[in-house]
Write a protein that holds these residues in place. Structure first.
Motif, mmCIF file in Angstrom:
data_model
loop_
_atom_site.group_PDB
_atom_site.id
_atom_site.type_symbol
_atom_site.label_atom_id
_atom_site.label_comp_id
_atom_site.label_asym_id
_atom_site.label_seq_id
_atom_site.Cartn_x
_atom_site.Cartn_y
_atom_site.Cartn_z
ATOM 1 N N HIS A 181 0.878 -1.175 0.000
ATOM 2 C CA HIS A 181 0.000 0.000 0.000
ATOM 3 C C HIS A 181 0.908 1.215 0.000
ATOM 4 O O HIS A 181 2.086 1.114 0.344
ATOM 5 C CB HIS A 181 -0.870 -0.040 1.274
ATOM 6 N N ARG A 182 0.346 2.369 -0.341
ATOM 7 C CA ARG A 182 1.205 3.563 -0.366
ATOM 8 C C ARG A 182 1.630 3.981 1.048
ATOM 9 O O ARG A 182 2.578 4.732 1.215
ATOM 10 C CB ARG A 182 0.513 4.716 -1.097
ATOM 11 N N SER A 235 -1.798 -5.208 -4.436
ATOM 12 C CA SER A 235 -2.069 -3.922 -3.806
ATOM 13 C C SER A 235 -3.277 -4.069 -2.875
ATOM 14 O O SER A 235 -4.233 -4.797 -3.151
ATOM 15 C CB SER A 235 -2.306 -2.845 -4.859
ATOM 16 N N GLU A 277 -5.476 -1.945 -2.269
ATOM 17 C CA GLU A 277 -6.665 -1.392 -2.924
ATOM 18 C C GLU A 277 -7.371 -2.478 -3.754
ATOM 19 O O GLU A 277 -8.602 -2.535 -3.802
ATOM 20 C CB GLU A 277 -6.293 -0.228 -3.867
ATOM 21 N N GLN A 337 0.391 1.720 -10.181
ATOM 22 C CA GLN A 337 -0.583 2.669 -9.599
ATOM 23 C C GLN A 337 -0.076 3.227 -8.271
ATOM 24 O O GLN A 337 -0.207 4.426 -8.000
ATOM 25 C CB GLN A 337 -1.935 1.971 -9.400
ATOM 26 N N VAL A 338 0.516 2.372 -7.456
ATOM 27 C CA VAL A 338 0.977 2.845 -6.138
ATOM 28 C C VAL A 338 2.205 3.755 -6.279
ATOM 29 O O VAL A 338 2.329 4.749 -5.564
ATOM 30 C CB VAL A 338 1.219 1.654 -5.183
ATOM 31 N N GLN A 381 2.701 5.771 -8.686
ATOM 32 C CA GLN A 381 2.140 7.080 -9.082
ATOM 33 C C GLN A 381 1.444 7.771 -7.905
ATOM 34 O O GLN A 381 1.567 8.979 -7.734
ATOM 35 C CB GLN A 381 1.177 6.892 -10.247
ATOM 36 N N ASP A 382 0.755 6.986 -7.055
ATOM 37 C CA ASP A 382 0.106 7.552 -5.856
ATOM 38 C C ASP A 382 1.157 8.175 -4.934
ATOM 39 O O ASP A 382 0.966 9.268 -4.411
ATOM 40 C CB ASP A 382 -0.614 6.454 -5.052
ATOM 41 N N ILE A 383 2.260 7.454 -4.745
ATOM 42 C CA ILE A 383 3.308 7.945 -3.844
ATOM 43 C C ILE A 383 3.890 9.254 -4.388
ATOM 44 O O ILE A 383 4.083 10.225 -3.657
ATOM 45 C CB ILE A 383 4.413 6.867 -3.648
ATOM 46 N N ARG A 416 2.434 11.392 -6.395
ATOM 47 C CA ARG A 416 1.408 12.446 -6.270
ATOM 48 C C ARG A 416 1.377 12.967 -4.839
ATOM 49 O O ARG A 416 1.335 14.170 -4.605
ATOM 50 C CB ARG A 416 0.032 11.889 -6.649
ATOM 51 N N LEU A 417 1.449 12.050 -3.876
ATOM 52 C CA LEU A 417 1.405 12.452 -2.462
ATOM 53 C C LEU A 417 2.612 13.325 -2.114
ATOM 54 O O LEU A 417 2.499 14.321 -1.411
ATOM 55 C CB LEU A 417 1.450 11.209 -1.562
ATOM 56 N N SER A 464 2.344 16.856 -3.437
ATOM 57 C CA SER A 464 1.269 17.731 -2.924
ATOM 58 C C SER A 464 1.658 18.407 -1.602
ATOM 59 O O SER A 464 2.594 18.045 -0.944
ATOM 60 C CB SER A 464 -0.014 16.933 -2.721
#
Ligand SMILES: NC(=O)c1ccc[n+]([C@@H]2O[C@H](COP(=O)([O-])OP(=O)(O)OC[C@H]3O[C@@H](n4cnc5c(N)ncnc54)[C@H](OP(=O)(O)O)[C@@H]3O)[C@@H](O)[C@H]2O)c1
Length: 299
Positions: A154-155, A186, A188, A288-289, A291-293, A295-296, A299
């Protein structure tokens, strides 16, 4: 419209975090933290069940420190075996559904073809034995769903993916085990499958029981790390170590306290056939994870 009450245990863990999102459309979720209910305390658990009167208990809590379990078998057994037994007994009294998660570590890994749900279990370590005892307790109750999986990431949280990313940012060389095979999953993805299956069960589609849930394909921890760093580099993450500089090693070199199965590949045909599902390739969840990391972090 039935408004179901869902009690989610372990909501701050990897899977619990993802379940809090995926189960939201299915009912009203109560998700106590460790501070609100210590799951080592059976009295507190019974009081929680009495207070919340759930239609469905989703147990994503577990003792997941595989090596530490060798030093603390009683703690692992209490959370991974006694707690699910208590939940199954309580669910049996009220007719609530019980969702529980099992591990690929219930298998010895001596097989050379993907494990099916009917293959013999033979855990190599304390964690695996405690998880198997939990599965057996839950399986004795009719309205249950056990999803058996492995290599969860998970992220957030402590997992292989995040450890490798962190080390690859600090070190120029990495060594990763190349003689254990499985499929990265994942949280998710597992949470999405849980919601889909629960919804079917509540509409009398499919059947309760034990199901393997795993992404399509398999790899070694080394193959996983190589793909991860390639993917992270492709998405612009600054790394000091790349896939080319990871050194594959045997698990003997690492010599961890708990033995792990060399082959932990799960056959998911029962799940796919019963609930009309398609398992995505493991690479998709990793991508996907990553990319999530990113993005986080941006931000
Ligand atoms: N991780 C894997 O690779 C993997 C592989 C196969 C199967 N599984 C299974 O999948 C399920 C979820 O795993 P995961 O990786 O999401 O686990 P995780 O991230 O370690 O989360 C475990 C959760 O249990 C909670 N918990 C532990 N002891 C507790 C206590 N005494 N009282 C209250 N809460 C307590 C933790 O609370 P805190 O957040 O407060 O610590 C955390 O929320 C487990 O059944 C696990 O065996 C995992």
């Amino acid at each position: 419209m039935v408004r179901r009450r869902i009690l989610l245990l372990g909501s701050r863990g990897q899977l619990g975090h993802a379940l809090a999102r995926s189960l939201a459309p299915l009912g009203e979720i109560t998700a106590p933290t460790r501070e609100q209910c210590d799951l080592y305390d059976p009295g507190a658990v019974l009081r929680l069940l009495e207070r919340t009167r759930p239609d469905c208990i989703v147990n994503a809590a577990a003792y997941t420190a595989v090596d530490a379990a060798e030093h603390h078998p009683a703690l692992a057994m209490q959370l991974n075996a006694s707690l699910p037994a208590l939940l199954a007994e309580a669910a049996g009294r009220t007719g609530a559904w019980l969702v529980h998660y099992s591990s690929d570590y219930v298998y010895s890994g001596r097989q050379a073809t993907p494990y099916t749900e009917t293959d013999a279990t033979e855990p190599l370590n304390t964690y695996g034995r405690s998880k198997l005892a939990g599965d057996q307790a839950v399986a004795g109750y009719s309205r249950h769903l056990i999803l058996r999986t492995g290599w969860v990431f998970h992220r957030f949280g402590a997992n292989f993916l995040r450890t490798i990313l962190r080390r690859a940012r600090q070190q120029t060389r990495l060594q990763v085990v190349d003689d254990q095979l499985g499929a990265p999953n994942s949280a998710e993805f597992i949470a999405a499958v849980t919601a889909h299956v629960l919804r079917d069960l509540w509409r009398d589609l499919g059947a309760p029981g034990l199901y393997h849930v795993a992404s399509q394909g398999h790899t070694s921890w080394y193959g996983y790390a190589c793909h991860l760093l390639t993917e992270a580099g492709r998405h612009g993450l600054a790394l000091r170590c790349s896939a080319d500089t990871i050194q594959p090693i045997s698990s003997q070199v690492l010599s961890r306290l708990a033995s792990r199965p060399a082959y932990a590949v799960l056959d998911t045909a029962r799940l796919c056939d019963t609930f009309d599902l398609v398992m995505p390739p493991w690479q998709l969840g990793v991508s996907q994870v990553v990319q999530d990391i990113l993005r986080l972090e941006a931000s």
